[in-house]
Design a protein around this motif. Structure first.
Motif, PDB file in Angstrom:
ATOM      1  N   GLY A 373      40.481  -6.411  60.510  1.00  0.00           N
ATOM      2  CA  GLY A 373      41.945  -6.295  60.595  1.00  0.00           C
ATOM      3  C   GLY A 373      42.514  -5.750  59.308  1.00  0.00           C
ATOM      4  N   LYS A 374      43.730  -6.140  59.016  1.00  0.00           N
ATOM      5  CA  LYS A 374      44.373  -5.711  57.776  1.00  0.00           C
ATOM      6  C   LYS A 374      44.260  -6.853  56.777  1.00  0.00           C
ATOM      7  CE  LYS A 374      45.697  -1.716  59.187  1.00  0.00           C
ATOM      8  NZ  LYS A 374      45.016  -0.534  58.628  1.00  0.00           N
ATOM      9  N   ALA A 375      43.571  -6.587  55.679  1.00  0.00           N
ATOM     10  CA  ALA A 375      43.286  -7.673  54.727  1.00  0.00           C
ATOM     11  C   ALA A 375      44.309  -7.704  53.593  1.00  0.00           C
ATOM     12  CB  ALA A 375      41.887  -7.508  54.169  1.00  0.00           C
ATOM     13  N   TYR A 376      44.954  -8.868  53.447  1.00  0.00           N
ATOM     14  CA  TYR A 376      45.725  -9.128  52.235  1.00  0.00           C
ATOM     15  C   TYR A 376      44.723  -9.675  51.238  1.00  0.00           C
ATOM     16  CZ  TYR A 376      50.076  -8.731  54.883  1.00  0.00           C
ATOM     17  OH  TYR A 376      51.122  -8.274  55.635  1.00  0.00           O
ATOM     18  N   LYS A 377      44.560  -8.968  50.115  1.00  0.00           N
ATOM     19  CA  LYS A 377      43.503  -9.351  49.199  1.00  0.00           C
ATOM     20  C   LYS A 377      44.071  -9.957  47.922  1.00  0.00           C
ATOM     21  CE  LYS A 377      39.753  -6.762  49.343  1.00  0.00           C
ATOM     22  NZ  LYS A 377      38.966  -7.367  50.430  1.00  0.00           N
ATOM     23  N   TYR A 378      43.668 -11.172  47.635  1.00  0.00           N
ATOM     24  CA  TYR A 378      44.086 -11.833  46.397  1.00  0.00           C
ATOM     25  C   TYR A 378      42.842 -12.077  45.557  1.00  0.00           C
ATOM     26  CZ  TYR A 378      48.430 -11.991  48.793  1.00  0.00           C
ATOM     27  OH  TYR A 378      49.559 -11.581  49.469  1.00  0.00           O
ATOM     28  N   ASP A 379      42.777 -11.288  44.498  1.00  0.00           N
ATOM     29  CA  ASP A 379      41.612 -11.283  43.615  1.00  0.00           C
ATOM     30  C   ASP A 379      41.988 -12.117  42.403  1.00  0.00           C
ATOM     31  OD1 ASP A 379      39.686 -10.365  41.675  1.00  0.00           O
ATOM     32  OD2 ASP A 379      41.094  -8.769  41.134  1.00  0.00           O
ATOM     33  N   ILE A 380      41.610 -13.393  42.432  1.00  0.00           N
ATOM     34  CA  ILE A 380      42.183 -14.312  41.445  1.00  0.00           C
ATOM     35  C   ILE A 380      41.111 -15.034  40.612  1.00  0.00           C
ATOM     36  CG2 ILE A 380      44.270 -14.693  42.833  1.00  0.00           C
ATOM     37  CD1 ILE A 380      43.066 -17.152  44.014  1.00  0.00           C
ATOM     38  N   SER A 381      41.535 -15.433  39.435  1.00  0.00           N
ATOM     39  CA  SER A 381      40.691 -16.313  38.617  1.00  0.00           C
ATOM     40  C   SER A 381      41.293 -17.705  38.684  1.00  0.00           C
ATOM     41  CB  SER A 381      40.721 -15.883  37.144  1.00  0.00           C
ATOM     42  OG  SER A 381      39.898 -14.790  36.909  1.00  0.00           O
ATOM     43  N   SER A 449      49.153 -19.773  39.350  1.00  0.00           N
ATOM     44  CA  SER A 449      49.836 -20.126  38.113  1.00  0.00           C
ATOM     45  C   SER A 449      49.696 -21.625  37.835  1.00  0.00           C
ATOM     46  CB  SER A 449      51.303 -19.726  38.257  1.00  0.00           C
ATOM     47  OG  SER A 449      51.983 -19.924  37.085  1.00  0.00           O
ATOM     48  N   LYS A 450      49.754 -22.413  38.905  1.00  0.00           N
ATOM     49  CA  LYS A 450      49.603 -23.864  38.762  1.00  0.00           C
ATOM     50  C   LYS A 450      48.267 -24.219  38.118  1.00  0.00           C
ATOM     51  CE  LYS A 450      48.969 -27.362  42.100  1.00  0.00           C
ATOM     52  NZ  LYS A 450      49.062 -27.678  43.513  1.00  0.00           N
ATOM     53  N   TYR A 451      47.245 -23.410  38.430  1.00  0.00           N
ATOM     54  CA  TYR A 451      45.920 -23.683  37.857  1.00  0.00           C
ATOM     55  C   TYR A 451      45.671 -22.857  36.592  1.00  0.00           C
ATOM     56  CZ  TYR A 451      45.160 -25.830  42.405  1.00  0.00           C
ATOM     57  OH  TYR A 451      45.268 -26.610  43.521  1.00  0.00           O
ATOM     58  N   SER A 452      46.744 -22.303  36.024  1.00  0.00           N
ATOM     59  CA  SER A 452      46.625 -21.442  34.833  1.00  0.00           C
ATOM     60  C   SER A 452      45.605 -20.341  35.042  1.00  0.00           C
ATOM     61  CB  SER A 452      46.237 -22.271  33.599  1.00  0.00           C
ATOM     62  OG  SER A 452      47.160 -23.286  33.406  1.00  0.00           O
ATOM     63  N   HIS A 467      55.301  -6.795  40.317  1.00  0.00           N
ATOM     64  CA  HIS A 467      56.351  -7.824  40.294  1.00  0.00           C
ATOM     65  C   HIS A 467      55.785  -9.201  39.941  1.00  0.00           C
ATOM     66  CE1 HIS A 467      54.395  -8.270  44.130  1.00  0.00           C
ATOM     67  NE2 HIS A 467      54.949  -9.450  44.274  1.00  0.00           N
ATOM     68  N   ALA A 468      54.473  -9.350  40.114  1.00  0.00           N
ATOM     69  CA  ALA A 468      53.861 -10.673  39.918  1.00  0.00           C
ATOM     70  C   ALA A 468      53.246 -10.830  38.530  1.00  0.00           C
ATOM     71  CB  ALA A 468      52.803 -10.901  40.992  1.00  0.00           C
ATOM     72  N   LEU A 469      53.287  -9.770  37.735  1.00  0.00           N
ATOM     73  CA  LEU A 469      52.664  -9.817  36.406  1.00  0.00           C
ATOM     74  C   LEU A 469      53.087 -11.056  35.594  1.00  0.00           C
ATOM     75  CD1 LEU A 469      50.689  -8.088  34.777  1.00  0.00           C
ATOM     76  CD2 LEU A 469      52.645  -6.808  33.881  1.00  0.00           C
ATOM     77  N   PRO A 470      54.378 -11.450  35.643  1.00  0.00           N
ATOM     78  CA  PRO A 470      54.788 -12.627  34.845  1.00  0.00           C
ATOM     79  C   PRO A 470      54.061 -13.916  35.215  1.00  0.00           C
ATOM     80  CG  PRO A 470      56.714 -11.374  35.543  1.00  0.00           C
ATOM     81  CD  PRO A 470      55.538 -10.795  36.282  1.00  0.00           C
ATOM     82  N   TYR A 471      53.406 -13.969  36.343  1.00  0.00           N
ATOM     83  CA  TYR A 471      52.642 -15.184  36.662  1.00  0.00           C
ATOM     84  C   TYR A 471      51.418 -15.321  35.761  1.00  0.00           C
ATOM     85  CZ  TYR A 471      55.452 -15.959  40.788  1.00  0.00           C
ATOM     86  OH  TYR A 471      56.504 -16.199  41.618  1.00  0.00           O
ATOM     87  N   SER A 472      50.956 -14.194  35.218  1.00  0.00           N
ATOM     88  CA  SER A 472      49.758 -14.271  34.377  1.00  0.00           C
ATOM     89  C   SER A 472      49.961 -13.778  32.956  1.00  0.00           C
ATOM     90  CB  SER A 472      48.613 -13.474  35.013  1.00  0.00           C
ATOM     91  OG  SER A 472      48.121 -14.148  36.137  1.00  0.00           O
TER      92      SER A 472
END
Ligand code: FAD
Ligand code: MLT
Ligand code: ZN
Length: 502
Positions: A373-381, A449-452, A467-472
């Motif tokens: 399908g269409k994947a929303y991808k969140y590549d997170i640490s 962000s909650k988990y730093s 737009h999400a850069l300020p989270y990290s």
């Protein structure tokens, strides 16, 4: 760390807006025709007009999620040609999108509007290789797999491996600071890239293509371009420290009864395999099932996957087959013998074909998500012990919004690079819709962000996460990023709208 709702300080240096950028005109094409042969110019503008379908692969990203409207793609063959193109664009204020293999997953490699695309696909020469030092110097457009093929007979490997290796280019890898499947062993490109040649936004060629392991002569400018996603200049050449090819490689797919065993397993594997451990990759059950459904690698037998909540692919790379196999067998024996066992079972590759097939399951996950399908991808640490919580919490959240159903979200799955603390949270939907996006964002970023953690562990910011850069990144860091961008690119022509918001 920034939490949602916290107002950002107004920054004095704003990046230029699109309204200040110009579109490519026929007069510009006439100028480019003095720099490049006709075969290196693809444009829907006359006189070299081609059908717009020829530009589609350049205007749409790998996931077909981001769509540009560029009229023109240029394919320079030399650094001097890149420099002449960029100089003209800077004078004319034409936005440029540097493009490699266009396998990026955050929309960084396609235009936001009608920027000129500069494709590195025609810059494919290996400039030099020293088999004593292992240092390779190559054009930025060399495809990662071609570099591996070039190095194989010389007993070396590129210290980077990823599922997109057949299409991505070394310049694109450097520009995204790609991590991949063996970062655990060979470290980040910030360490292995020794030098870069970059065409700066005014056309100047910055030659930092050194082949030195040690060079403490002031600021290490090349580091700025590693992970800059084409916003500070076009990388045209890369000097990289390659690694000796392992003389023996093994892999084993371990089936785990519960996610809770991943961390203790990782500790045991590191302790026992030590210097020969080269990958430790996590795949949750849903992700595995999708890989199998879409024909990635050879499925394990039913008895091997029964009761497995997740899988871990372990690879070893060493210099002595006997020694490595002995270590691996001992590890498996101790894992199976422990009470309760950390694993249900393990499938050890016993031939090169099996070795490749196990890797194909892992490397094919990205493709499997896109086929499904269409994947929303969140590549997170995030901290390792939070991997499952992040996946489950996101699934519950989607469910609570009534979106976990046919016609909306089909799957919430996770896989990733355990050794790097990097989880790939994939939300696979029927379509990319504003409703699903609003459900996921800022929800996922707030969770991270909650988990730093980091909202982008290895894919970059592109256009997806500006737009999400300020989270990290805190306000001071973003302020300095803007100052650096402005210093290199005062006219804002280089990959506008990427990394930093316009
Ligand atoms: P592109 O997609 O063309 O460009 C990516 C960004 O770099 C854009 O912002 C572009 O403007 C810029 N850029 C490209 N070339 C240059 C240049 N020469 N100079 C300046 N800027 C440039 N990433 C990981 O980190 N780890 C993985 O394991 C991984 N696996 C993947 C597997 C698959 C199947 C796919 C499709 C992608 C995967 N990726 C992974 C994403 C990853 O970012 C890319 O695959 C790769 O690094 C991008 O290279 P590219 O040549 O395709 O760059
Ligand atoms: C991977 O690890 O497979 C890549 O980063 C691509 C993806 O996230 O799908
Ligand atoms: Zn990855």
């Amino acid at each position: 760390r920034h939490l949602v709702g916290r107002p950002l300080r107004r920054l004095c240096l704003s990046t230029r807006s699109f309204s200040q950028l110009q579109s490519v005109t026929e007069a510009d094409l006439a100028h480019f025709a003095k720099i490049l042969p006709p075969s290196a110019i693809l444009s829907t503008l006359s006189p070299s007009s081609v059908p717009s379908s020829e530009l589609e692969p350049f205007n749409n990203d790998w996931m077909n999620k981001y769509h540009g409207k560029s009229t023109t793609v240029l394919k320079p063959r030399t650094t001097q040609e890149v420099s002449a193109i960029v100089k003209h664009c800077n004078e004319r204020r034409i936005g440029i999108v540097p493009q490699g293999g266009n396998t990026g997953l955050v929309g960084g490699g396609v235009p936001v509007k009608d920027e000129l695309i500069v494709s590195l696909a025609n810059m494919t020469n290996v400039r030099s290789f020293d088999d004593a030092s292992g240092i390779l110097v190559a054009d930025a457009g060399c495809i990662l797999q071609s570099l591996s093929d070039y190095l194989a007979p010389q007993d070396h490997i590129v210290p980077l491996d990823l599922g997109a290796k057949g299409s991505c280019q070394i310049g694109g890898n450097v520009s995204t600071n790609a991590g991949g499947l063996r970062l655990l062993r060979y470290g980040s490109l910030h360490g292995s890239v020794l030098g870069l040649e970059v065409v700066l936004p005014d056309g100047t060629i910055l030659d930092q293509l050194t082949t030195l392991r040690k060079d403490n002569t002031g600021y290490d400018l090349k580091q700025l371009f590693i992970g800059a996603e084409g916003t500070l200049g076009i990388v045209t050449g890369v000097s990289i420290l390659t690694a000796p090819a392992p003389q023996a490689s093994n892999n084993v797919m371990l089936a785990l009864p519960t996610f809770d065993n991943v961390l203790p397993l990782y500790k045991a594997v590191k302790r026992q395999l030590s210097e020969i451990l080269s990958a430790f990759e996590f795949i949750d059950r849903r992700a595995y099932d999708l890989a199998v459904k879409h024909g990635q690698g050879r499925a394990l037998d039913d008895s091997e996957v029964e009761g497995a909540e997740c899988f871990v692919l372990v690879e070893t790379s060493g210099s002595s087959r006997e020694h490595d196999e002995e270590k691996l067998n001992k590890l498996l024996e101790s894992l199976m013998g422990s009470e309760p066992s950390l694993i249900n079972t393990g499938v050890l590759a016993t031939s090169p074909a099996q070795f490749s097939s196990l890797w194909a399951i892992r490397e094919g996950l990205t493709e499997a998500m896109s086929k499904e399908g269409k994947a929303y991808k969140y590549d997170i640490s995030v901290p390792l012990h939070k991997f499952k919580e992040v996946i489950d919490t996101t699934r519950e959240h989607i469910k609570s919004r009534g979106l976990l159903r046919e016609g909306a979200v089909r799957h919430v799955v996770g896989y990733g690079h355990v050794g790097d603390g990097n989880l790939h949270l994939n939300v696979v939907a029927d379509a990319y819709t504003p409703e699903i996006e609003a459900c996921l964002e800022p929800f996922v970023y707030e969770l991270v962000s909650k988990y730093s953690g980091s909202i982008s562990a290895e894919h970059g910011i592109g256009v997806m996460k500006t737009h999400a850069l300020p989270y990290s990144k805190n306000a001071v860091s973003i302020d300095w990023m803007k100052k650096i961008k402005h210093l290199f690119d005062p006219n804002g022509i280089m990959n506008p709208g990427k990394v930093l918001e316009l």
